[in-house]
Structures are given as C-alpha cells and as structure tokens.
Design an enzyme around this catalytic site. Sequence first.
Site: not given
Ligand code: ARG
Length: 472
Positions: A35, A122, A167-168, A289, A295, A297, A302, A329, A337
Amino acid sequence: MSNDKPDSATNPAAKLWGGRFSEATDAFVERFTASVTFDQRMALEDIQGSLAHAQMLSEVGVLSGDEYHQIADGLKEIAAEIEAGNFPWSVQLEDVHMNIEARLTERIGATGKKLHTGRSRNDQVATDIRLWLRGRIDLIGAELTRLQTGLVDLAEREADTIMPGFTHLQSAQPVTFGHHLLAWNAMLSRDFERLMDCRKRVNRSPLGAAALAGTSYPIDRARTAELLGFDAPTENSLDSVSDRDFAIEFCAFAALLLTHLSRASEELVLWTSSQFDFIDLPDRFCTGSSIMPQKKNPDVPELVRGKTGRVNGHLIALLTLMKSQPLAYNKDNQEDKEPLFDAADTALDCLRAFADMVPALKAKKENMLAAAAKGFSTATDLADYLVRKGIAFRDAHEIVGQSVSFAIEQQKDLAELSLEQLQQFSTDIGEDVFEVLTLEGSVAARNHIGGTAPDQVRSACARARAQIEERH
Ligand code: ARG
C-alpha cells in the site's frame, strides 16, 4: 534483521515480519499487497503517532529516556527527509509504517526496533488515518467557511435583485437573487454542521488497541490520546482496529456536499447559457471550444457537477468494503484509503473552485428582471389579493386561472391587462390590483423569516454571518 537494504527477492527474513517464513514473497504478490504507493500520504501522521507512542513508552518506563531520545531524533530526521522528497520508499517494505520503521533502524540502529513495542500496524494505521482525516476536515471546514462568506456577501449585494423563482424549472414566483443564494448557503451550513459532527467521532485515539486485544505492556492510552490532540481513547480494542465508520461518515458528508455543489453547478450552467443569460461567469473559470470559436463553456461548474459521481462512488465503496467484515482487522481495510483520500481531495478542490468563483459572479439584473416579468409569476399574488377582498382561495385560484388563460390569448402578462379586462373575471378587482401585480410588490410582500422580501434577505444575511463568525 540486518541494517542493510532488504533483499526480499532472495531472503524472506528481510521482511520485518519474515521470521516464520521460509520462502520469499512472490514478486507480484508483493506488489499486489503493498500500500506504500498511496499510504505514504500519511507519512507525517505516522511519525506523529510514533513520536507520541515512544514518548508514552518512556514515561511508563518501557523505553529508557535515552532510547526515547534516539527514536525521537531519528523520526524527526526521517520526517525532514520525507518533506524534502528524499525518502527511499520501497514496495518490498509494503506500507508506510514498515518503510519508516525500517528506515529508523537503518539510521539509529537496534534501538529503532524497540519503537513497535506494545503496538501493531492495526492500531497504528487506524491512528494515522484519523490524524490525516482530522487535518483534512479542518482544511475543508476552512474552505467551506470561505465559500459561505463569499456567498453571504454576494447575497447581501443582490438582496434587491429580482429573478424568477422556479418549480419544475418553470417560472413560479418572483424571488430575489440574494434569496436564491441564501438557499445555497443553507445547504452548506448543514454540511458544515455534519462535518463538525463527523470530526467528533474521527477525533478519538485507537492507539493501544494493538493488533486486536490490547497489549500486556503498562501503556497509558489517555496519554497518547492527549499527546495527539485526540479527545479521548476509543473504547473497545477489537472495534478500535476495525472501525471505519468515521471514514464512511466523512464520505457521506462529502457526497452530500458534492450533491449540493452539483445543484449549484447545474444552476450556474443554466444561468450562463444564452437561453437564460442571468449571470456572467468570468473567463478565468471557463474554456473555449477547439472548433466553435463563439463558445465559452462553464467548465468549472460542469466539472464539479461531474465529480459528484466519484464521491458518491467512494461512499458506496467504503460501505461495501465494511459490509459483513468479521472482527477485527482484515486486510480488506487497506482498501479504505484511496476512496477516502480521493473523497477528501475532491471535496477540497470543488470547494476551492466555488469559493474562488462565487465572489466573481456578476448578475445580469435586467435579464433576470425581464425573465421574472414573463411567465405570470405574480399570479399567486393576484389570488392572494382576491382572498383579501373576501373571496375563498379556491375560487380565487379559478378566477386567476381564467385571467391567465385570457392573457395568454392576448399575448400579454397579467400586469399588462387593463382594469376592465381583469374585471371580466371578478368585479372585486380594483385599481389597487396593479400594486400586487408588480414584481417588487410581490417580493416585498413575502416579509417573514425565511421569505424572499429584500429586508428579510438582509436580516438573513446578518444571521448567516453571525453563524459563520461563531466558528472562529
Ligand atoms: N497497510 C495496512 C493497511 O493499510 C496496514 C495494516 C496492516 N496490518 C496487517 N495486519 N497486515 O491496512
């Protein structure tokens, strides 16, 4: 573990958790499970959490003062390295936590290996996300406040500007532009309240829950909570490492915020079209454009409208991520994330776009007025006038309906009919009817809290401003 750069391709023991492994991680699996490419965004929060943890460990006697100082100095150097963009991130080290911990040991030697005492990734990751999100919430809150301030200022300047209310998407009754802008502000005030409410549940410390069951070291969870500016430690250790409600709540806030911004965006898109032509959006918020030279825009609104989709998606992604997860966990949680980061980034960017754009909006007052004068927008005022003359509302409604139908035939607005023409439908109509058929009379008559009368808009602006002031 050696202090050398880990070589996980040949040596499983190069992993911080490699002790029980006899073969190295598959190279794809290493990449698949890592990660660090995205969680390195939480690097400074990770260090902040580690500093508090190490300080607490030294205060309860698990680390010596000297060990704590070595760790703290090392972590601060690493923070500087990260900020300077010189940190050697490694996918082999999987995530932000192990990258930093390995680097610490590389820099300060064996003492670095003591940092993780009484802690797990964790509770560490749960702490990092909360710290990171708290920082984003504060930035988003400030940007929301900037937008609202600009909106209320504009509403006050436009308190007397008449436009059609819809309205509408059909002209319904005249309103003031200031009143319309305050409707946007009302949505955003609720968003701010929701954000602050969410912040309360974000701002609790899971640190000390360790892997899932807590730890046998004499840790002081209240102390780490205090050092990190959290309001209190979280309650149950199993829940602490697995709870992501706070991230879901934040995404729910963001989805509603973007929904509100998308509604305002849609109105800006309509109002800048040549069919409405109610406002001018300065060139810096628009693009041209490549093929149609005429144009201009409204790209910024948007795009805000379009970005609502991804934020709604992130909310659903997190709800689905957590659905049916057994305690405590699970690696699934690593998937929390990217949606959360993107929801926060998108919310902040869209608020910034709006906060920059709103003060620059120019009302085309004559066009708004002319549009309000069309579409029989004072028909309700005529009905209310008849009620004041003693006619029942339903009968008045019928009389006005007939008058409107006649006016359509004549291709005139109600105010353009003569007294004689109006009197065909009710002899109770007198010369004074023309006061209520004017747009100014119509808006001024709606003179109560929450009404569109210019005086009410000005006092609503004052109240909105006071509410914003209270935040500081
Ligand atoms: N990279 C992990 C996460 O984002 C961190 C926690 C990992 N914990 C584990 N027991 N593998 O959740």
